[in-house]
Write a protein that holds these residues in place. Structure first.
Motif, mmCIF file in Angstrom:
data_model
loop_
_atom_site.group_PDB
_atom_site.id
_atom_site.type_symbol
_atom_site.label_atom_id
_atom_site.label_comp_id
_atom_site.label_asym_id
_atom_site.label_seq_id
_atom_site.Cartn_x
_atom_site.Cartn_y
_atom_site.Cartn_z
ATOM 1 N N GLY A 59 0.647 -1.465 -0.275
ATOM 2 C CA GLY A 59 0.118 -0.340 0.091
ATOM 3 C C GLY A 59 0.888 1.291 -0.372
ATOM 4 N N LYS A 60 2.026 1.086 0.589
ATOM 5 C CA LYS A 60 2.864 2.620 1.100
ATOM 6 C C LYS A 60 3.392 2.560 -0.285
ATOM 7 C CE LYS A 60 5.452 4.609 4.478
ATOM 8 N NZ LYS A 60 5.906 4.763 5.997
ATOM 9 N N PHE A 61 4.489 1.788 -1.095
ATOM 10 C CA PHE A 61 5.087 2.147 -1.849
ATOM 11 C C PHE A 61 4.546 1.470 -2.987
ATOM 12 C CE2 PHE A 61 6.730 2.061 2.382
ATOM 13 C CZ PHE A 61 8.450 2.870 1.697
ATOM 14 N N THR A 62 3.644 1.357 -3.784
ATOM 15 C CA THR A 62 3.045 0.789 -4.894
ATOM 16 C C THR A 62 1.555 1.706 -5.343
ATOM 17 O OG1 THR A 62 4.447 -1.157 -4.681
ATOM 18 C CG2 THR A 62 2.343 -1.269 -5.892
ATOM 19 N N THR A 63 0.346 1.112 -3.885
ATOM 20 C CA THR A 63 -1.000 1.650 -4.246
ATOM 21 C C THR A 63 -1.081 3.340 -3.802
ATOM 22 O OG1 THR A 63 -1.607 -0.155 -3.682
ATOM 23 C CG2 THR A 63 -3.256 1.601 -3.683
ATOM 24 N N ARG A 64 -0.390 3.644 -2.887
ATOM 25 C CA ARG A 64 -0.466 4.675 -2.903
ATOM 26 C C ARG A 64 0.393 6.228 -3.647
ATOM 27 N NH1 ARG A 64 3.876 8.365 -0.754
ATOM 28 N NH2 ARG A 64 5.115 6.562 -0.548
ATOM 29 N N LEU A 65 1.583 5.506 -4.486
ATOM 30 C CA LEU A 65 2.185 6.180 -5.431
ATOM 31 C C LEU A 65 1.499 6.320 -6.711
ATOM 32 C CD1 LEU A 65 5.806 4.517 -5.279
ATOM 33 C CD2 LEU A 65 4.444 6.423 -4.204
ATOM 34 N N ILE A 66 1.013 5.603 -7.204
ATOM 35 C CA ILE A 66 -0.249 5.639 -8.270
ATOM 36 C C ILE A 66 -1.775 5.733 -7.938
ATOM 37 C CG2 ILE A 66 -1.961 4.071 -9.677
ATOM 38 C CD1 ILE A 66 0.138 1.845 -9.559
ATOM 39 N N ASP A 67 -1.957 6.264 -6.770
ATOM 40 C CA ASP A 67 -3.165 7.109 -6.610
ATOM 41 C C ASP A 67 -2.767 8.551 -6.292
ATOM 42 O OD1 ASP A 67 -4.478 4.413 -6.141
ATOM 43 O OD2 ASP A 67 -4.591 5.281 -3.922
ATOM 44 N N THR A 79 3.237 13.321 -18.523
ATOM 45 C CA THR A 79 2.772 14.127 -17.456
ATOM 46 C C THR A 79 3.228 13.296 -15.921
ATOM 47 O OG1 THR A 79 2.033 16.378 -18.035
ATOM 48 C CG2 THR A 79 2.083 15.365 -16.276
ATOM 49 N N LYS A 80 1.683 12.532 -16.293
ATOM 50 C CA LYS A 80 1.922 11.501 -15.230
ATOM 51 C C LYS A 80 2.941 10.785 -14.630
ATOM 52 C CE LYS A 80 -3.419 10.641 -15.309
ATOM 53 N NZ LYS A 80 -4.629 9.376 -15.281
ATOM 54 N N LEU A 81 3.583 9.955 -15.944
ATOM 55 C CA LEU A 81 5.011 9.201 -16.181
ATOM 56 C C LEU A 81 5.830 10.235 -15.078
ATOM 57 C CD1 LEU A 81 6.842 6.747 -16.903
ATOM 58 C CD2 LEU A 81 6.484 7.182 -18.966
ATOM 59 N N GLU A 83 5.770 12.542 -12.609
ATOM 60 C CA GLU A 83 5.348 12.125 -11.781
ATOM 61 C C GLU A 83 6.020 10.986 -10.444
ATOM 62 O OE1 GLU A 83 1.530 13.688 -9.042
ATOM 63 O OE2 GLU A 83 1.707 14.395 -11.119
ATOM 64 N N LEU A 84 5.131 10.015 -11.545
ATOM 65 C CA LEU A 84 5.374 9.237 -10.996
ATOM 66 C C LEU A 84 6.611 8.698 -10.893
ATOM 67 C CD1 LEU A 84 4.011 5.807 -9.849
ATOM 68 C CD2 LEU A 84 4.806 5.084 -12.225
ATOM 69 N N MET A 85 8.077 8.415 -11.523
ATOM 70 C CA MET A 85 8.851 9.010 -11.804
ATOM 71 C C MET A 85 10.063 9.441 -10.501
ATOM 72 S SD MET A 85 10.131 7.580 -15.328
ATOM 73 C CE MET A 85 10.263 6.399 -16.100
ATOM 74 N N ASN A 86 9.129 11.164 -10.371
ATOM 75 C CA ASN A 86 9.625 12.058 -9.266
ATOM 76 C C ASN A 86 8.817 11.796 -8.362
ATOM 77 O OD1 ASN A 86 10.888 14.137 -10.359
ATOM 78 N ND2 ASN A 86 9.144 14.938 -11.528
ATOM 79 N N LEU A 87 7.963 10.652 -7.766
ATOM 80 C CA LEU A 87 7.431 10.180 -6.369
ATOM 81 C C LEU A 87 8.913 9.078 -5.849
ATOM 82 C CD1 LEU A 87 4.122 10.106 -6.701
ATOM 83 C CD2 LEU A 87 5.269 12.262 -4.983
ATOM 84 N N VAL A 88 9.168 8.686 -6.971
ATOM 85 C CA VAL A 88 9.619 6.661 -6.400
ATOM 86 C C VAL A 88 11.018 7.409 -5.989
ATOM 87 C CG1 VAL A 88 10.767 5.207 -7.634
ATOM 88 C CG2 VAL A 88 8.609 5.498 -7.581
ATOM 89 N N LEU A 89 11.049 8.604 -7.000
ATOM 90 C CA LEU A 89 13.085 8.833 -6.659
ATOM 91 C C LEU A 89 13.148 9.842 -6.105
ATOM 92 C CD1 LEU A 89 14.104 9.588 -10.608
ATOM 93 C CD2 LEU A 89 14.638 7.727 -9.333
ATOM 94 N N ALA A 90 12.553 10.412 -4.847
ATOM 95 C CA ALA A 90 12.110 11.245 -3.446
ATOM 96 C C ALA A 90 12.705 10.550 -2.605
ATOM 97 C CB ALA A 90 10.450 12.066 -3.652
ATOM 98 N N ASP A 91 12.384 9.257 -2.267
ATOM 99 C CA ASP A 91 12.360 8.769 -0.725
ATOM 100 C C ASP A 91 13.543 7.790 -1.209
ATOM 101 O OD1 ASP A 91 12.245 7.255 1.289
ATOM 102 O OD2 ASP A 91 11.104 6.036 0.959
ATOM 103 N N PRO A 92 15.041 8.214 -1.503
ATOM 104 C CA PRO A 92 16.078 7.964 -1.278
ATOM 105 C C PRO A 92 16.185 5.998 -0.397
ATOM 106 C CG PRO A 92 16.923 9.121 -0.414
ATOM 107 C CD PRO A 92 14.734 9.623 -0.735
#
Length: 183
Positions: A59-67, A79-81, A83-92
């Motif tokens: 939920g925290k590392f997949t569903t939450r990001l997609i949502d 734009t969505k892609l 944003e998704l990549m920025n979210l993924v890369l924001a948490d080292p």
């Protein structure tokens, strides 16, 4: 009062720092400075905790990001892609956790099933986004390639820094779309 989510977040920290073998009641109660009674108030033993922990990770590392990305349904796929990549890369810090969950999945059928669900959900979402970018010739291959870049970047020692991974994504997407793509 410590909540179920507090226990699960502590479990993710222990998992990332020490691996799945450290997910014991004793280790978790030490981490939170609480008694076993509080643990049993929220979970039915170790099995119940581990099931809840895997669901929490998903939920925290997949569903939450997609949502989070889908909160802007009017945005185009590029734009969505981004944003998704920025979210993924924001948490080292999530890199260690991702490695720990994959290692756990090699040894435990329940963790393996959870990892398979996570990988499927992530790649399916990436495929949907890549299909929405009109200039991509092989959107499903691009989606898998983007995901494999992330997984590979996390697995090498030391992991690829977020800035370099961002540049790799930009290059890959520029090659795939034939246009500059900034992440």
């Amino acid at each position: 009062m410590v909540t179920k989510t507090d226990w699960l977040d502590a479990g993710l920290k222990v998992l990332a720092d020490e691996g799945s073998l450290a997910l014991t009641i004793e280790r978790l109660t030490t981490e939170l400075g609480l008694s076993k009674g509080s643990y049993y108030h929220h979970f039915k033993g170790t099995g119940g905790f581990r099931t809840a922990l895997l669901e929490h990770f998903e939920g925290k590392f997949t569903t939450r990001l997609i949502d989070a990305v889908e909160r802007r349904p009017e945005a185009d796929a590029s734009t969505k892609l981004t944003e998704l990549m920025n979210l993924v890369l924001a948490d080292p810090d999530s890199v260690r956790l991702e490695i720990a969950v994959r290692a756990w999945a090699l040894q435990d059928p329940e963790a393996r099933a959870a990892q398979e669900r996570v990988d499927h959900a992530r790649t399916a979402y990436l495929q949907a986004l890549c299909r929405g970018i009109g200039s991509v010739k092989e959107p499903d291959h691009l989606a898998k390639l983007l995901y494999l870049i992330l997984i590979g970047a996390e697995q090498i020692v030391p992991p690829v820094p977020a800035a370099e991974l961002r540049a790799l994504y930009g290059t890959t997407l520029s090659l795939a779309t034939g246009a500059p793509f900034l992440i």
